[in-house]
Scaffold this active site. Structure first.
Site: not given
Ligand SMILES: Nc1ncnc2c1ncn2[C@@H]1O[C@H](COP(=O)(O)OP(=O)(O)OP(=O)(O)O)[C@@H](O)[C@H]1O
Ligand SMILES: [Mg+2]
Lengths: 299, 485
Positions: B141, B118-124, B238
């Site tokens: 997650k 879902i998240e292709e950002g810094s960590y995926g 956050d």
């Molecule tokens: N339950 C979910 N359903 C759908 N998408 C989700 C869900 N949880 C997270 N995501 C997607 O994944 C992204 C990152 O999730 P989350 O913020 O929990 O992780 P993170 O590693 O803490 O991210 P960051 O460090 O970028 O804030 C969210 O912005 C969202 O797009």
């Molecule tokens: Mg987040």
């Protein structure tokens, strides 16, 4: 599997399966030995908490987690894991999540000190006034391996409990109930509250694992009931406990269990003696079982 | 675990151990089966008894429900040396499965089939998956496991703890379970309900901002979740649009409890200042406050409110100093009137304020320090009076004047026309979470060791905000030029 809300009123409770079986028993640990070890491990947790100057509610949470760990066929086995290590892990884990975080070093030193005591049932003053407790240090090498053990056991506890670390305690609730019943404030109110807490704390060490079978409200009502009868506080007429969502049958069971606790401890002390040590490592447990088998065969 | 190395040293031992294990499994199975039969029989008996009782008492199915809601189990003691020998009191009375929230060992992530990231950002770290047994679509997650020297990371523990404590709240993402990786067994995953969107990505894809009635509904849901958390002494720490999820039915849920924790009154002393992503960070945090409370979340709520109206973050600062100057430009600079205590905050020392002229009467001081009307109006021309009042209240510099979540819920803004749009009337959008997505840069949540020191950050050691104070800023329009002293 809808998630259940957790609050100060609700505790995860054990299932029937968890209460009627255990990994330890499947592995061949006799039930009475298991009871002795879980009780002694809970006492160890309590002693460590006191030495670490943790508040009672933090210690209580650790004891509940420690107790949860061993029950059910999917719980931990006393022949696989060291009760003393699991105890240290629960204290470490609960303190970490509280405002009173303890360093791995102080947890390790404390448990090393307690392991050095000659008996499982010393007088409480042995560790409460202990001078040498605060000066007890393990070597740096021991510390490093102990820290790995601590971390491994913390992960183990989390895994076995499925990260369910929520513990709701009945203590604050019992105060509210005593106020509702107009027991406090009153001349005997302080004594009643103190005695109620004593029963609630003793129930943590109960062989019937009361914190795993009954919700905080029921425990609070039962402790007040027992304490009031001992102190001579007049209880209201009628089924007053129903106001607090407590059933007569549960109350009856808990009153008996709380009342029998002192007798249980006396028998444990008798069984293990003032000098004996309840086995708290897997190796010691195996040794104890072997000893018993030999004695039986010899007899 | 410990067993395999300690007990099995030779091949014979190994074989013996395998045999024991098998035997144990068999015993376990037999016992569980017996247990199940017992429970079924007991359940049947219970139901019949309950039905009989209800008929006798002339009540409907309510009594039944109550009976099944209360678990009552006792631990059978095998030792005969205790006083509770009363057989009846030892026999499990009401055997009801699924009755109470319990616990059990973590399952493996193999119970889920991975679908896509879902998240292709810094960590995926977050991906979409399907539970094999049920077909349910979930979000997985993977938790960041750093700082392992101190054991299981405290942030991960708190994330699970606070999410568990929020179970059942409609506007907080549901944590279904925690599962473990199989390859490195130490990988830990949170399994959550999957939601189609997060508000950041969604807004980037939308051509027009949300309608006022939609903003109202979203804000209401957000604040009700915050009210729930703050009531229980949990700070999120956050809040930002990427951490707010929305499904295709207009339902909003807060996610990412990676910074969340329990607090107390008075606030704990060991709180880290490294919280909240820069653009949503409250001024007291930017000025280095060592103690803070639920109002930092409410500041972020204000930022999100504004962002929903504009379809663009309110304060896109490049660094802490820039963030503050952007805030002061929109909200007016802090004055002794608007924020009596701000000068005591650590970083305020590094900020140059115009000297207070001596020998002034209190009225004169007051007139000098009363802020000019907020430029909020010009930024949100379409917002109603009470909407503007709510937004500027949430963006109060002084945390003491910022409203709490429960106060916001009672605000007249939610009563006036247009009324909050019913979630079922929300438009649906294509979900990016189910596909590849492109991410734009925006600041991340702060990490350890990033604490700002204004003294270092700025050349002369001081940041001059005098321009804002005198009201003689040379910068025109919304922009405000920061002069370094
Ligand atoms: N339950 C979910 N359903 C759908 N998408 C989700 C869900 N949880 C997270 N995501 C997607 O994944 C992204 C990152 O999730 P989350 O913020 O929990 O992780 P993170 O590693 O803490 O991210 P960051 O460090 O970028 O804030 C969210 O912005 C969202 O797009
Ligand atoms: Mg987040």
């Amino acid at each position: 599997m809808a998630p259940e809300p957790l609050s100060i009123l609700t505790n995860p409770l054990a299932t029937v399966e968890q209460l009627t079986s255990s990994s330890s028993q499947f592995d061949g640990v006799p039930a009475d030995l298991e009871t002795s070890i879980i009780h002694a491990g809970a006492r160890l947790t309590q002693a460590a908490g006191i030495l670490l100057q943790l508040p009672q509610d933090i210690i209580a949470q650790a004891i509940v987690l420690f107790t949860r760990f061993w029950i059910g066929s999917e719980g931990g086995s006393l022949l696989e894991h060291n009760a003393s290590d699991v105890s240290a892990a629960t204290i470490y884990l609960v303190s970490k999540l509280s405002a009173y975080q303890k360093s791995p070093r102080s947890v390790i030193n404390t448990y090393a000190y307690l392991a050095s005591l000659p008996a499982t049932f010393p007088l409480p003053s042995t560790y409460i006034d202990a001078q040498d407790a605060s000066t007890y240090h393990v070597s740096e090498g021991t510390y490093l391996t102990s820290r790995q053990t601590l971390n491994a056991n913390e992960s183990l506890v989390l895994r076995i409990l499925g990260f369910q670390t929520h513990v709701a305690l009945p203590h604050a609730l019992s105060i509210t109930y005593m106020q509702t019943l107009s027991f406090i404030p009153s001349p005997s109110g302080t004594a009643l509250a103190a005695r109620t807490f004593e029963h609630l704390n003793a129930a943590l060490l109960s062989p019937q694992l009361l914190y795993l079978t009954h919700p905080p409200a029921t425990l609070a009502v039962a402790a007040i009931y027992v304490a009031a009868r001992e102190i001579g506080t007049k209880l209201p007429e009628g089924e007053w406990w129903e106001v607090f969502d407590c059933e007569r049958e549960d109350l009856g069971f808990l009153v008996l269990a709380m009342g029998s606790f002192e007798g249980f401890v006396r028998e444990e002390v008798q069984k293990w003696g003032r000098r004996g040590k309840v086995p708290l490592t897997a190796k010691q447990v195996a040794g104890e079982i072997e000893k018993r088998t030999m004695l039986e065969e010899g007899a | 675990m410990a067993g395999s190395s300690r007990w099995a040293s030779s091949a014979a031992d190994k074989a013996e151990e395998a045999r024991r294990k098998l035997e144990k499994e068999e015993k376990k199975k037999a016992k569980l089966e017996k247990q199940r039969k017992l429970e079924e029989a007991e359940e049947l008996r219970q139901n019949e008894a309950a039905a009989a009782r209800d008929t006798a008492a002339g009540i409907g199915s309510n009594g039944d429900e109550e009976a099944s809601g209360r678990p009552a189990k006792r631990r059978r003691l095998s030792t005969d040396n205790n006083a509770t020998s009363d057989e009846a009191s030892q026999r499990p009375r009401k055997l009801l499965r699924f009755a109470a929230p319990g616990w059990g060992p973590c399952r493996s992530v193999d119970n889920y089939e991975p679908l896509n990231r879902i998240e292709e950002g810094s960590y995926g770290l977050v991906s979409r998956g399907r539970e094999l047994a049920t077909g349910d679509i979930v979000a997985l997650k993977k938790l960041k496991m750093d700082n392992l020297a101190d054991g299981f990371p405290i942030t991960a523990l708190r994330e699970i703890q606070t999410l568990r404590a929020s179970a059942g709240q409609t506007h907080i993402v549901a944590l279904r379970e925690v599962v473990l990786g199989t390859d490195p067994i130490n990988d830990v995953y949170l399994v959550m309900d999957f939601l189609e969107h997060d508000l950041k990505t969604l807004q980037e894809e939308m051509s027009e901002p949300f309608l006022p009635s939609e903003v109202k509904t979203l804000l209401l849901q957000l604040v009700s979740a915050m009210d729930f958390l703050h009531e229980r002494w949990i700070l999120h720490r956050d809040l930002k649009t990427s951490n707010i999820l929305m499904n295709n039915r207009g339902q909003l849920k807060i996610a990412d409890f990676g910074m969340a924790r329990y607090v107390s009154e008075p606030p704990p002393k060991n709180l880290t200042q490294l919280v909240v992503t820069l653009w949503y960070r409250a001024p007291e945090l930017l000025l280095g406050a060592e103690q803070y409370d639920d109002k930092i979340d409410m500041w972020s709520v204000g930022c999100i409110f504004g962002e929903l109206l504009k379809k663009e973050p309110l304060f896109m600062g490049k660094n802490e100093v820039d963030e503050l100057s952007k805030i002061f430009t929109l909200c007016g600079p802090p004055t002794l009137h608007s924020w009596p205590t701000f000068r005591r905050l650590p970083n305020a020392r590094h900020i140059q304020f115009p000297p207070t002229p001596p020998n002034l009467t209190p009225t004169e001081v007051k007139s000098m320090t009363t802020p000019s009307p907020l430029p909020l109006r010009t930024h949100f021309p379409l917002l109603t009076n009470s909407g503007t009042a709510l937004l500027s209240a949430l963006l109060s510099l002084d945390p003491l004047t910022r409203p709490s979540a429960s106060e916001v819920l009672k605000h007249p803004y939610f009563e006036e026309i247009p009324r909050p749009k019913h979630t079922s009337m929300f438009p649906t959008f294509p979900s990016k979470g189910a596909m590849e997505r492109r991410r734009r840069w925006s600041p991340n949540a702060p990490v350890r060791g990033e604490a700002v020191d204004f003294g270092k950050e700025v050349d002369g050691g001081k940041v001059d905000f005098a321009g804002i104070f005198g009201g003689n800023s040379e910068a025109g329009g919304a922009g405000f030029a920061l002069r370094m002293g």
